[in-house]
Design an enzyme around this catalytic site. Structure first.
Site, PDB file in Angstrom:
ATOM      1  CE  LYS A 100     -26.521 -32.395 -40.301  1.00 18.96           C
ATOM      2  NZ  LYS A 100     -27.363 -31.595 -39.393  1.00 18.96           N
ATOM      3  N   GLY A 161     -32.573 -23.729 -37.407  1.00 17.45           N
ATOM      4  CA  GLY A 161     -33.432 -23.289 -36.326  1.00 17.45           C
ATOM      5  C   GLY A 161     -34.347 -22.123 -36.651  1.00 17.45           C
ATOM      6  N   GLY A 188     -34.116 -25.524 -41.237  1.00 18.87           N
ATOM      7  CA  GLY A 188     -35.075 -24.516 -41.666  1.00 18.87           C
ATOM      8  C   GLY A 188     -36.527 -24.945 -41.673  1.00 18.87           C
ATOM      9  CG  ASN A 209     -32.760 -30.860 -32.997  1.00 21.68           C
ATOM     10  OD1 ASN A 209     -31.602 -30.805 -32.647  1.00 21.68           O
ATOM     11  ND2 ASN A 209     -33.723 -31.032 -32.106  1.00 21.68           N
TER      12      ASN A 209
END
Length: 258
Positions: A100, A161, A188, A209
């Site tokens: 990634k 986040g 998001g 996450n």
């Protein structure tokens, strides 16, 4: 209903459309329980922030459930050079070739630096990496990354986040319309309904996450995200009704009993 197809990355089929992160958990035990409950088959790991060489029952690696694919990411990189170096390090650790790719351009918003991202993607694709780039919700940037040879594009829904959900659904639709590679919404997502909307729109997957790790109950939120993604995908395949400006009766208006 449309027939479903698996998510395919680097020639490998994944049943789950959730990619889950490993940062910000209060402890390894909570992380492991959330990863297991999510049903995800792939986890992201920030190569610059985690020591994967440690071994033992208390190590980070020991708390990744068996069978989960580790997707190394270049989080914390602010130049193409740093991102390329970090990706090469991941390959040396035996985690390649899929990576990634993140190249951050602004510390406050954590938005990507698109020119640096494109430069890094060119080099890594040429070196045989399977590149999954984190990018902004710009259809032009997404198309350019696809043309370079990236295996997927990963547009943000909102700042990393933030939990704001999909802030620009129109741009996401444009990216989806032109995509010939999987589109995975990254950054998001705040709750299960955000994940469901992303899949209802036709996104191929979601990477999450903070929304899980930062929840009051990360394990329960991991399950909620799994169910939200499953519901969103099923709704996409089923095909929603058209939006209308006025009411439409759900039962016939003719032949009414007097």
């Amino acid at each position: 209903m449309k027939l479903d197809k698996p998510l395919v990355l680097a020639g490998r089929e994944f049943r789950s459309r959730l990619i889950i992160g490993t940062g910000k958990y209060k402890d390894f035990q909570t992380m492991r329980a959330a990863l297991a409950e999510s049903g995800a088959e792939m986890v992201t790991v920030a190569i610059r922030r985690v020591d994967l060489t440690q071994r033992g029952d208390d190590s980070f690696a020991a708390h990744i459930p068996d069978g989960m694919t580790i997707l190394p990411n270049t989080a914390g990189c602010y130049t193409a050079e740093d991102a390329i170096r970090t990706a090469r390090l991941a390959r040396e650790l035996g985690l390649g070739p899929m990576v990634k790719l993140e190249v951050i351009g602004d510390e406050k918003t954590l938005f990507p630096d698109v020119p640096e991202l494109i430069e890094a993607a060119k080099v890594l694709v040429a070196e045989g990496f399977v590149v999954l780039p984190y990018t902004n919700d710009d259809p032009v940037a997404a198309r350019r990354l696809q043309e370079i040879g990236c295996a997927a594009v990963m547009p943000l829904a909102a700042p990393i986040g933030s939990g704001l959900g999909i802030r620009n659904p129109h741009n996401l639709r444009l990216i989806l319309e032109q995509a010939s590679v999987p589109v995975i919404v990254d950054a998001g997502v705040g709750t299960a309904s955000d994940a469901a909307v992303a899949l209802e729109m036709g996104s191929d997957g979601v990477l999450i996450n903070t929304a899980i790790a930062g929840a009051e109950d990360p394990v329960a939120m991991a399950r909620a995200m799994r169910l939200g993604i499953e519901a969103g995908r099923l709704a996409y395949l089923a095909g929603r009704i058209p939006r209308k400006s006025y009411a439409a009766a759900s039962s016939p208006m003719s032949g009414l009993i007097a």
